[in-house]
Design a protein around this motif. Structure first.
Motif, PDB file in Angstrom:
ATOM      1  N   PRO A 234       0.816  -1.227   0.000  1.00 37.40           N
ATOM      2  CA  PRO A 234       0.000   0.000   0.000  1.00 37.40           C
ATOM      3  C   PRO A 234       0.843   1.269   0.000  1.00 37.40           C
ATOM      4  O   PRO A 234       0.491   2.255  -0.653  1.00 37.40           O
ATOM      5  N   HIS A 235       1.961   1.244   0.714  1.00 40.35           N
ATOM      6  CA  HIS A 235       2.849   2.409   0.702  1.00 40.35           C
ATOM      7  C   HIS A 235       3.482   2.594  -0.673  1.00 40.35           C
ATOM      8  O   HIS A 235       3.655   3.727  -1.134  1.00 40.35           O
ATOM      9  N   TYR A 236       3.855   1.505  -1.320  1.00 42.22           N
ATOM     10  CA  TYR A 236       4.432   1.606  -2.656  1.00 42.22           C
ATOM     11  C   TYR A 236       3.473   2.318  -3.610  1.00 42.22           C
ATOM     12  O   TYR A 236       3.883   3.161  -4.416  1.00 42.22           O
ATOM     13  N   VAL A 237       2.193   1.968  -3.518  1.00 49.62           N
ATOM     14  CA  VAL A 237       1.191   2.567  -4.402  1.00 49.62           C
ATOM     15  C   VAL A 237       1.084   4.065  -4.145  1.00 49.62           C
ATOM     16  O   VAL A 237       1.094   4.880  -5.074  1.00 49.62           O
ATOM     17  N   VAL A 238       0.975   4.431  -2.874  1.00 48.20           N
ATOM     18  CA  VAL A 238       0.851   5.855  -2.538  1.00 48.20           C
ATOM     19  C   VAL A 238       2.116   6.614  -2.927  1.00 48.20           C
ATOM     20  O   VAL A 238       2.052   7.711  -3.502  1.00 48.20           O
ATOM     21  N   LEU A 239       3.276   6.037  -2.641  1.00 48.68           N
ATOM     22  CA  LEU A 239       4.536   6.714  -2.959  1.00 48.68           C
ATOM     23  C   LEU A 239       4.724   6.902  -4.459  1.00 48.68           C
ATOM     24  O   LEU A 239       5.357   7.875  -4.885  1.00 48.68           O
ATOM     25  N   PHE A 240       4.203   5.997  -5.255  1.00 48.58           N
ATOM     26  CA  PHE A 240       4.283   6.168  -6.710  1.00 48.58           C
ATOM     27  C   PHE A 240       3.685   7.514  -7.119  1.00 48.58           C
ATOM     28  O   PHE A 240       4.296   8.286  -7.863  1.00 48.58           O
ATOM     29  N   PHE A 241       2.504   7.816  -6.604  1.00 48.66           N
ATOM     30  CA  PHE A 241       1.848   9.071  -6.955  1.00 48.66           C
ATOM     31  C   PHE A 241       2.495  10.261  -6.242  1.00 48.66           C
ATOM     32  O   PHE A 241       2.584  11.367  -6.796  1.00 48.66           O
ATOM     33  N   LEU A 242       2.948  10.042  -5.017  1.00 48.65           N
ATOM     34  CA  LEU A 242       3.613  11.127  -4.297  1.00 48.65           C
ATOM     35  C   LEU A 242       4.890  11.560  -4.998  1.00 48.65           C
ATOM     36  O   LEU A 242       5.213  12.760  -5.046  1.00 48.65           O
ATOM     37  N   TRP A 243       5.638  10.600  -5.553  1.00 47.80           N
ATOM     38  CA  TRP A 243       6.876  10.973  -6.226  1.00 47.80           C
ATOM     39  C   TRP A 243       6.625  11.659  -7.570  1.00 47.80           C
ATOM     40  O   TRP A 243       7.426  12.475  -8.020  1.00 47.80           O
ATOM     41  N   ILE A 244       5.499  11.365  -8.203  1.00 48.33           N
ATOM     42  CA  ILE A 244       5.110  12.146  -9.385  1.00 48.33           C
ATOM     43  C   ILE A 244       4.845  13.590  -8.976  1.00 48.33           C
ATOM     44  O   ILE A 244       5.328  14.545  -9.603  1.00 48.33           O
ATOM     45  N   ALA A 245       4.096  13.753  -7.885  1.00 48.97           N
ATOM     46  CA  ALA A 245       3.822  15.095  -7.368  1.00 48.97           C
ATOM     47  C   ALA A 245       5.101  15.781  -6.918  1.00 48.97           C
ATOM     48  O   ALA A 245       5.283  16.992  -7.126  1.00 48.97           O
ATOM     49  N   PHE A 246       6.005  15.027  -6.295  1.00 48.02           N
ATOM     50  CA  PHE A 246       7.291  15.564  -5.846  1.00 48.02           C
ATOM     51  C   PHE A 246       8.055  16.167  -7.025  1.00 48.02           C
ATOM     52  O   PHE A 246       8.632  17.265  -6.923  1.00 48.02           O
ATOM     53  N   THR A 247       8.051  15.472  -8.148  1.00 46.06           N
ATOM     54  CA  THR A 247       8.757  15.963  -9.338  1.00 46.06           C
ATOM     55  C   THR A 247       8.123  17.245  -9.861  1.00 46.06           C
ATOM     56  O   THR A 247       8.836  18.208 -10.201  1.00 46.06           O
ATOM     57  N   VAL A 248       6.796  17.276  -9.917  1.00 40.46           N
ATOM     58  CA  VAL A 248       6.102  18.478 -10.388  1.00 40.46           C
ATOM     59  C   VAL A 248       6.381  19.652  -9.464  1.00 40.46           C
ATOM     60  O   VAL A 248       6.679  20.772  -9.918  1.00 40.46           O
ATOM     61  N   VAL A 249       6.308  19.410  -8.164  1.00 42.06           N
ATOM     62  CA  VAL A 249       6.567  20.473  -7.189  1.00 42.06           C
ATOM     63  C   VAL A 249       8.000  20.976  -7.310  1.00 42.06           C
ATOM     64  O   VAL A 249       8.262  22.189  -7.213  1.00 42.06           O
ATOM     65  N   SER A 250       8.937  20.079  -7.562  1.00 40.95           N
ATOM     66  CA  SER A 250      10.338  20.484  -7.697  1.00 40.95           C
ATOM     67  C   SER A 250      10.538  21.382  -8.911  1.00 40.95           C
ATOM     68  O   SER A 250      11.332  22.330  -8.878  1.00 40.95           O
ATOM     69  N   VAL A 251       9.829  21.103  -9.995  1.00 40.22           N
ATOM     70  CA  VAL A 251       9.914  21.952 -11.188  1.00 40.22           C
ATOM     71  C   VAL A 251       9.356  23.341 -10.888  1.00 40.22           C
ATOM     72  O   VAL A 251       9.955  24.367 -11.264  1.00 40.22           O
ATOM     73  N   ILE A 252       8.216  23.391 -10.208  1.00 37.51           N
ATOM     74  CA  ILE A 252       7.648  24.689  -9.826  1.00 37.51           C
ATOM     75  C   ILE A 252       8.608  25.443  -8.912  1.00 37.51           C
ATOM     76  O   ILE A 252       8.838  26.659  -9.075  1.00 37.51           O
ATOM     77  N   ALA A 253       9.194  24.733  -7.954  1.00 42.44           N
ATOM     78  CA  ALA A 253      10.147  25.364  -7.035  1.00 42.44           C
ATOM     79  C   ALA A 253      11.368  25.883  -7.790  1.00 42.44           C
ATOM     80  O   ALA A 253      11.916  26.940  -7.441  1.00 42.44           O
ATOM     81  N   PHE A 254      11.803  25.157  -8.816  1.00 44.49           N
ATOM     82  CA  PHE A 254      12.949  25.591  -9.625  1.00 44.49           C
ATOM     83  C   PHE A 254      12.712  26.996 -10.170  1.00 44.49           C
ATOM     84  O   PHE A 254      13.580  27.880 -10.049  1.00 44.49           O
ATOM     85  N   PHE A 255      11.555  27.232 -10.766  1.00 39.11           N
ATOM     86  CA  PHE A 255      11.278  28.548 -11.347  1.00 39.11           C
ATOM     87  C   PHE A 255      11.072  29.599 -10.263  1.00 39.11           C
ATOM     88  O   PHE A 255      11.456  30.761 -10.437  1.00 39.11           O
ATOM     89  N   SER A 256      10.490  29.190  -9.143  1.00 38.76           N
ATOM     90  CA  SER A 256      10.338  30.138  -8.051  1.00 38.76           C
ATOM     91  C   SER A 256      11.697  30.600  -7.529  1.00 38.76           C
ATOM     92  O   SER A 256      11.910  31.801  -7.299  1.00 38.76           O
ATOM     93  N   ILE A 257      12.622  29.672  -7.362  1.00 38.73           N
ATOM     94  CA  ILE A 257      13.972  30.034  -6.898  1.00 38.73           C
ATOM     95  C   ILE A 257      14.678  30.889  -7.936  1.00 38.73           C
ATOM     96  O   ILE A 257      15.364  31.868  -7.609  1.00 38.73           O
ATOM     97  N   LEU A 258      14.499  30.526  -9.194  1.00 41.27           N
ATOM     98  CA  LEU A 258      15.167  31.256 -10.272  1.00 41.27           C
ATOM     99  C   LEU A 258      14.743  32.719 -10.312  1.00 41.27           C
ATOM    100  O   LEU A 258      15.559  33.611 -10.563  1.00 41.27           O
ATOM    101  N   PHE A 259      13.479  32.987 -10.036  1.00 43.40           N
ATOM    102  CA  PHE A 259      12.973  34.356 -10.151  1.00 43.40           C
ATOM    103  C   PHE A 259      12.886  35.089  -8.820  1.00 43.40           C
ATOM    104  O   PHE A 259      12.954  36.322  -8.791  1.00 43.40           O
ATOM    105  N   THR A 260      12.742  34.362  -7.707  1.00 47.47           N
ATOM    106  CA  THR A 260      12.535  35.040  -6.421  1.00 47.47           C
ATOM    107  C   THR A 260      13.573  34.682  -5.364  1.00 47.47           C
ATOM    108  O   THR A 260      13.567  35.275  -4.283  1.00 47.47           O
ATOM    109  N   GLU A 261      14.420  33.680  -5.636  1.00 48.29           N
ATOM    110  CA  GLU A 261      15.408  33.166  -4.695  1.00 48.29           C
ATOM    111  C   GLU A 261      14.760  32.484  -3.484  1.00 48.29           C
ATOM    112  O   GLU A 261      15.410  32.283  -2.473  1.00 48.29           O
TER     113      GLU A 261
END
Length: 221
Positions: A36-63
Motif C-alpha cells: 500500500p505504501h508503494y502505491v501511494v509513494l508512486f503518486f507522491l513521487w510524481i507530485a514531488f517531481t512536479v513540485v520540484s519543477v515549480i520550485a525551480f522557477f520560483s527560486i530562479l525568479f525570487t530566490e
C-alpha cells in the motif's frame, strides 16, 4: 525523540533508533506488507517531481522555495525514509509506517531539513544535475535500482538483509552493521535534499555512521 537542531553546515538531519526486540522472521514478508505504501509513494513521487519543477522557477525568479511546496516535498522524503527504514532500506523497526506527510516524532526514523530563507539563482541551474553527478555515482552503488521510494539490490539492501539473517539466528541486529546502514542512508538523503533544490549546502563526501547525527547524542531503544 525530539527534532535535531540544525546548523548552517548541516541543514539535513537524519536520525533513527534501532527497535528491540525485532521479529526474527517478519522481514521475509515486509515487501508484501508495504505494498500500500508503494502505491501511494508512486503518486507522491510524481507530485514531488512536479513540485520540484515549480520550485525551480520560483527560486530562479525570487530566490525562495515556497514554504508550502517545501513542506510537501519534505513530507514525501520523510514518508520515503520511514518506509525504507521499516523495509529493506534498514529493517530497523517492526512498527508499521504511518500514512503521513507529517513529522511523526514518535516514529523511530526521523528526517528534518531546514527551510532556507534564500537560495542561489545560479546554483539552481546546475546543482541538481551537474554538481551532484559525483554523488549520483557514489549513491548508485548504495541503492542499486530504486523504485517508488524503496531500495532494491544495492549495497544498502544487501547489508540490511545480512543484518536480518543475523537477527534470525542470533536474535540481535549487529550494532556496527546498523551504524553503517544508517550512514549510507544518511548520505543518500542528504543528496536527495540537495538535488531536490531544498538546500544549497553541498553534501559532504563523508559516511557519518550511527543512528544520530554527528555531535548529537545517540538515542537508545
Amino acid at each position: 525523540m525530539t527534532a535535531l537542531a540544525g546548523t548552517p553546515d548541516r541543514p539535513v538531519r537524519v536520525s533513527a533508533v534501532l527497535d528491540a526486540p525485532l521479529s526474527r522472521w517478519l522481514w521475509l514478508v515486509k515487501w508484501i506488507l508495504i505494498i500500500p505504501h508503494y502505491v501511494v509513494l508512486f503518486f507522491l513521487w510524481i507530485a514531488f517531481t512536479v513540485v520540484s519543477v515549480i520550485a525551480f522557477f520560483s527560486i530562479l525568479f525570487t530566490e525562495r522555495y515556497p514554504r508550502p511546496l517545501f513542506d510537501f516535498n519534505l513530507g514525501v522524503l520523510r514518508w520515503t525514509w520511514r518506509v525504507g527504514y521499516y523495509s529493506y532500506g534498514a529493517l530497523g523497526t517492526d512498527r508499521y509506517p504511518p500514512f503521513s506527510l507529517g513529522e511523526e516524532p514518535d516514529y523511530p526514523a526521523r528526517l528534518d531539513i531546514d527551510c532556507p530563507e534564500r537560495l542561489s539563482r545560479g546554483l539552481v541551474l546546475v546543482k541538481w544535475w551537474l554538481l551532484a553527478i559525483p554523488h549520483y555515482i557514489v549513491i548508485g552503488f548504495f541503492l542499486g535500482g530504486r523504485q517508488l521510494g524503496w531500495w532494491d539490490g544495492g549495497l544498502i539492501a544487501v547489508l540490511a538483509v545480512i543484518a536480518a539473517v543475523t537477527l534470525a539466528f542470533t536474535e540481535k541486529y549487529p550494532k556496527d552493521l546498523f551504524d553503517l546502514v544508517l550512514g549510507l542512508n544518511r548520505w543518500v538523503l542528504r543528496v536527495a535534499a540537495y538535488a531536490a533544490l531544498m538546500t544549497d549546502t553541498y553534501p559532504p563526501f563523508r559516511l557519518d555512521m550511527g543512528g544520530a547525527e554527528p555531535d548529537e547524542p545517540e538515542v537508545l531503544s
